[in-house]
Design an enzyme around this catalytic site. Sequence first.
Site, PDB file in Angstrom:
ATOM      1  N   PHE A  21       0.851  -1.194   0.000  1.00  0.00           N
ATOM      2  CA  PHE A  21       0.000   0.000   0.000  1.00  0.00           C
ATOM      3  C   PHE A  21       0.879   1.234   0.000  1.00  0.00           C
ATOM      4  O   PHE A  21       1.762   1.377   0.839  1.00  0.00           O
ATOM      5  CB  PHE A  21      -0.918   0.023   1.233  1.00  0.00           C
ATOM      6  CG  PHE A  21      -1.829   1.227   1.252  1.00  0.00           C
ATOM      7  CD1 PHE A  21      -3.008   1.225   0.515  1.00  0.00           C
ATOM      8  CD2 PHE A  21      -1.494   2.369   1.968  1.00  0.00           C
ATOM      9  CE1 PHE A  21      -3.842   2.346   0.511  1.00  0.00           C
ATOM     10  CE2 PHE A  21      -2.324   3.493   1.970  1.00  0.00           C
ATOM     11  CZ  PHE A  21      -3.498   3.479   1.238  1.00  0.00           C
ATOM     12  N   ASP A  35       9.181   2.760   1.630  1.00  0.00           N
ATOM     13  CA  ASP A  35       7.992   3.468   2.102  1.00  0.00           C
ATOM     14  C   ASP A  35       7.853   3.169   3.592  1.00  0.00           C
ATOM     15  O   ASP A  35       7.334   2.129   3.994  1.00  0.00           O
ATOM     16  CB  ASP A  35       6.755   3.007   1.323  1.00  0.00           C
ATOM     17  CG  ASP A  35       5.480   3.706   1.805  1.00  0.00           C
ATOM     18  OD1 ASP A  35       5.487   4.292   2.900  1.00  0.00           O
ATOM     19  OD2 ASP A  35       4.470   3.634   1.076  1.00  0.00           O
ATOM     20  N   LYS A  61       2.588   9.719   8.585  1.00  0.00           N
ATOM     21  CA  LYS A  61       1.899   9.204   9.782  1.00  0.00           C
ATOM     22  C   LYS A  61       2.504   9.685  11.110  1.00  0.00           C
ATOM     23  O   LYS A  61       2.221  10.796  11.539  1.00  0.00           O
ATOM     24  CB  LYS A  61       1.806   7.684   9.709  1.00  0.00           C
ATOM     25  CG  LYS A  61       0.824   7.234   8.609  1.00  0.00           C
ATOM     26  CD  LYS A  61       0.281   5.834   8.820  1.00  0.00           C
ATOM     27  CE  LYS A  61      -0.910   5.547   7.932  1.00  0.00           C
ATOM     28  NZ  LYS A  61      -0.587   5.031   6.612  1.00  0.00           N
TER      29      LYS A  61
HETATM   30  C1  LIG Z   1      -0.835   5.321   5.218  1.00  0.00           C
HETATM   31  C2  LIG Z   1       0.173   4.924   4.206  1.00  0.00           C
HETATM   32  C3  LIG Z   1       0.328   5.653   3.018  1.00  0.00           C
HETATM   33  C4  LIG Z   1      -0.577   6.801   2.646  1.00  0.00           C
HETATM   34  O1  LIG Z   1      -0.481   7.855   3.555  1.00  0.00           O
HETATM   35  P1  LIG Z   1      -1.643   8.965   3.592  1.00  0.00           P
HETATM   36  O2  LIG Z   1      -1.115   9.970   4.573  1.00  0.00           O
HETATM   37  O3  LIG Z   1      -2.898   8.289   3.998  1.00  0.00           O
HETATM   38  O4  LIG Z   1      -1.741   9.535   2.227  1.00  0.00           O
HETATM   39  C5  LIG Z   1       1.330   5.261   2.151  1.00  0.00           C
HETATM   40  N1  LIG Z   1       2.145   4.225   2.432  1.00  0.00           N
HETATM   41  C6  LIG Z   1       2.027   3.516   3.566  1.00  0.00           C
HETATM   42  C7  LIG Z   1       2.978   2.392   3.845  1.00  0.00           C
HETATM   43  C8  LIG Z   1       1.033   3.836   4.486  1.00  0.00           C
HETATM   44  O5  LIG Z   1       0.895   3.109   5.600  1.00  0.00           O
END
Ligand SMILES: *Cc1c(COP(=O)(O)O)cnc(C)c1O
Length: 380
Positions: free
Chosen positions: A122, A207, A236
């Site tokens: 994701f 990521d 986050k």
């Molecule tokens: C939450 C998340 C995203 C997206 O972040 P948003 O602030 O919701 O746009 C991207 N990559 C990972 C691994 C995430 O957990």
Amino acid sequence: MPNYGVPPLAISRGLGAKVWDVAGREYLDMFAGIAVSSLGHAHPALVQAVSAQVAKLAHTCNLLLHEPEVLLAERLLGLLGVPGRVFLANSGTEANECALKLALKYGKARGRGFLVAAENGFHGRTFGALALTGKPSIRDQFGPFGLDVRFVPYGDADALKEAVTEECAAVFLEPALGEGGVVPPPAGYLTAAREICDATGALLVADEIQSAIGRTGAWFAHQHEGFVPDVLTLAKGLGGGMPIGACIGVGEAGLLFDRGDHGSTFGGNPVSCAAALAVLDTVEAEGLLGRAVELGAQLASGIAAVEHPLLSGVRGRGLWLAATLTRPVAGAVQAAAQEAGFLVNAVQPDALRLAPALVISSAEVASFTDALPAILEGAR
Ligand SMILES: *Cc1c(COP(=O)(O)O)cnc(C)c1O
């Protein structure tokens, strides 16, 4: 819009790892707004930093410089321990859009036309980040995306090796699948990914939007493996609840953009930067990396000690765990937990995500593991 469905609860305030709903009922928040409220709710350091900054300067746009963004960029590079450059955004998906543009620019100049990402990975909901997201249910109805993204099974180093050739611009990987259910890869997978990228010249993009800022007991989860990615994305937990994202280009990857190649009006705004600096200072001052290790171990062993036919185990690292279920009843367990005064997240049909504030107390962790058998019983 109906995209969030109807949330099960309306929250009015929080303090530490606890929140209260609009009717005044108390809950122990075991997922901290998806690993975001790293200092818990209403931490005095965050309140003070944000209040002072908004009273002083809330916005400049990027035509002008301000001190908190410089301090934050320097601080992040210091924690990473390598030279690099930082782009500040407002969210995770935007941090990944920046990383994607770096990767595309890198690839275009070198005849590298495709990207590799993981099945069940994701990376966000905007167009580029969604193109990299390996979950057909949230991706396919919005494509095509005009990008050649090739998906490989997460955790399979041989599949990665086969997919990543000298025509690959970049590999996007999470250190463990977050939205995929807090699924760590087999030992050595990330190091193998680093080696594969080194051998072929593809950029490795980590990521760490969900995994960084102490969640796993290290500032960045990749530090457990002792390698450095070319590009690192954060969001986050970095802002402790204030919106911020960061894309860090390590070494030459930090110099790929020329003037005018990217931008954001709100990105790196002074208030979010002040919040992030307060988070980093507090994680250090309160020893929260060590606490994530210690309390994560308590939480994991407390779950593992529960014997119940619905519970199959626990996985993850630090305070970033999933309790796994023998049947797809995570929604029912989440509802039963709420009834019992605990907020957990049914991240997958058979997995509950636990990512509480790093300031959660040992007694609070114990109250959750003590209540777990009855919660599971309530979901039967
Ligand atoms: C939450 C998340 C995203 C997206 O972040 P948003 O602030 O919701 O746009 C991207 N990559 C990972 C691994 C995430 O957990």
